[in-house]
Design a protein around this motif. Structure first.
Motif, PDB file in Angstrom:
ATOM      1  N   THR A  68       0.845  -1.185   0.000  1.00  0.00           N
ATOM      2  CA  THR A  68       0.000   0.000   0.000  1.00  0.00           C
ATOM      3  C   THR A  68       0.883   1.239   0.000  1.00  0.00           C
ATOM      4  O   THR A  68       1.911   1.279   0.667  1.00  0.00           O
ATOM      5  N   PHE A  69       0.470   2.249  -0.751  1.00  0.00           N
ATOM      6  CA  PHE A  69       1.216   3.504  -0.850  1.00  0.00           C
ATOM      7  C   PHE A  69       0.395   4.625  -0.229  1.00  0.00           C
ATOM      8  O   PHE A  69      -0.818   4.698  -0.428  1.00  0.00           O
ATOM      9  N   VAL A  70       1.067   5.492   0.522  1.00  0.00           N
ATOM     10  CA  VAL A  70       0.408   6.679   1.054  1.00  0.00           C
ATOM     11  C   VAL A  70       1.148   7.916   0.541  1.00  0.00           C
ATOM     12  O   VAL A  70       2.377   7.975   0.586  1.00  0.00           O
ATOM     13  N   PRO A  71       0.401   8.886   0.011  1.00  0.00           N
ATOM     14  CA  PRO A  71       1.013  10.056  -0.619  1.00  0.00           C
ATOM     15  C   PRO A  71       1.491  11.092   0.391  1.00  0.00           C
ATOM     16  O   PRO A  71       0.950  12.188   0.501  1.00  0.00           O
ATOM     17  N   ASP A 118      -4.217   4.551  -4.796  1.00  0.00           N
ATOM     18  CA  ASP A 118      -2.780   4.646  -4.511  1.00  0.00           C
ATOM     19  C   ASP A 118      -1.945   4.150  -5.693  1.00  0.00           C
ATOM     20  O   ASP A 118      -0.854   4.663  -5.943  1.00  0.00           O
ATOM     21  N   ASP A 121      -1.742   6.981  -8.105  1.00  0.00           N
ATOM     22  CA  ASP A 121      -0.768   7.955  -7.592  1.00  0.00           C
ATOM     23  C   ASP A 121       0.671   7.496  -7.823  1.00  0.00           C
ATOM     24  O   ASP A 121       1.539   8.310  -8.140  1.00  0.00           O
ATOM     25  N   LEU A 163      -5.507   3.704   3.777  1.00  0.00           N
ATOM     26  CA  LEU A 163      -5.867   4.525   2.623  1.00  0.00           C
ATOM     27  C   LEU A 163      -6.937   5.558   2.965  1.00  0.00           C
ATOM     28  O   LEU A 163      -6.950   6.657   2.406  1.00  0.00           O
ATOM     29  N   TYR A 166      -6.051   9.129   3.515  1.00  0.00           N
ATOM     30  CA  TYR A 166      -5.525   9.933   2.407  1.00  0.00           C
ATOM     31  C   TYR A 166      -6.481  10.029   1.217  1.00  0.00           C
ATOM     32  O   TYR A 166      -6.379  10.956   0.414  1.00  0.00           O
ATOM     33  N   TYR A 167      -7.375   9.062   1.081  1.00  0.00           N
ATOM     34  CA  TYR A 167      -8.275   9.011  -0.070  1.00  0.00           C
ATOM     35  C   TYR A 167      -9.707   8.852   0.413  1.00  0.00           C
ATOM     36  O   TYR A 167      -9.954   8.146   1.379  1.00  0.00           O
TER      37      TYR A 167
END
Length: 170
Positions: A68-71, A118, A121, A163, A166-167
């Motif tokens: 998982t990616f977090v901006p 994500d 992004d 997520l 952030y989303y």
């Protein structure tokens, strides 16, 4: 559909093509790909979707890890997610892929309903960095194809919790 093909062919505007099953999205896509003069690539969020569209998975093209990616540049638990700084080392591409990313004019993303926010992004960060262009997706035009009433993205419970900070939705 000719107007849509002309818009894609003669502008740099990104487009979201949607419609219910059987409305001709795939037919349009196949016809457009045969006729376009733009340098393009077809990607999809899953292997089956990529095979059906005649493309590759987003993860394989961009060498994106499955985490998982977090901006954010704020520290995050590496067991749960990765941040922007942890993502950038994954963007060390071979010359052939760098050339592809710098020359590509259009990225077609099929089955966009399954695309997690994500992942989109991460594509954006990769293209901006490789193309040295801070426009969205490094200035590459996108054609997003899919029906948002079909399959949603697959998101594990803990990923969804992360997520959601952030989303609005996965």
């Amino acid at each position: 559909m000719e107007e849509l093909a002309a818009l894609l062919e003669h502008t740099n505007r990104s487009v979201f093509l949607t419609g219910k099953a059987g409305t001709g999205k795939t037919t349009f896509l196949n016809n457009f790909v045969k006729k376009t003069r733009k340098k393009h690539i077809i990607v999809a969020p899953t292997g089956i979707a990529a095979i059906n569209a005649g493309g590759v998975t987003i993860h394989s093209l961009f060498a994106i890890p499955s985490r998982t990616f977090v901006p954010t540049t704020e520290p995050v638990d590496p067991n749960l997610a990765m941040n922007i700084n942890e993502l950038f080392p994954h963007f060390k591409y071979r010359k052939e892929k760098l050339d592809l990313f710098r020359e590509i004019e259009l990225i077609i993303i099929d089955e966009v309903s399954m695309l997690r926010a994500d992942l989109l992004d991460m594509m954006d960060h990769s293209l901006r960095r490789v193309r040295r262009n801070q426009l969205p997706f490094g200035g590459v035009q996108l054609l997003l194809v899919g029906d948002l009433y079909q399959l949603p993205p697959v998101v594990r419970y803990y990923s969804e919790l992360i997520l959601s900070n952030y989303y609005e939705t996965p």
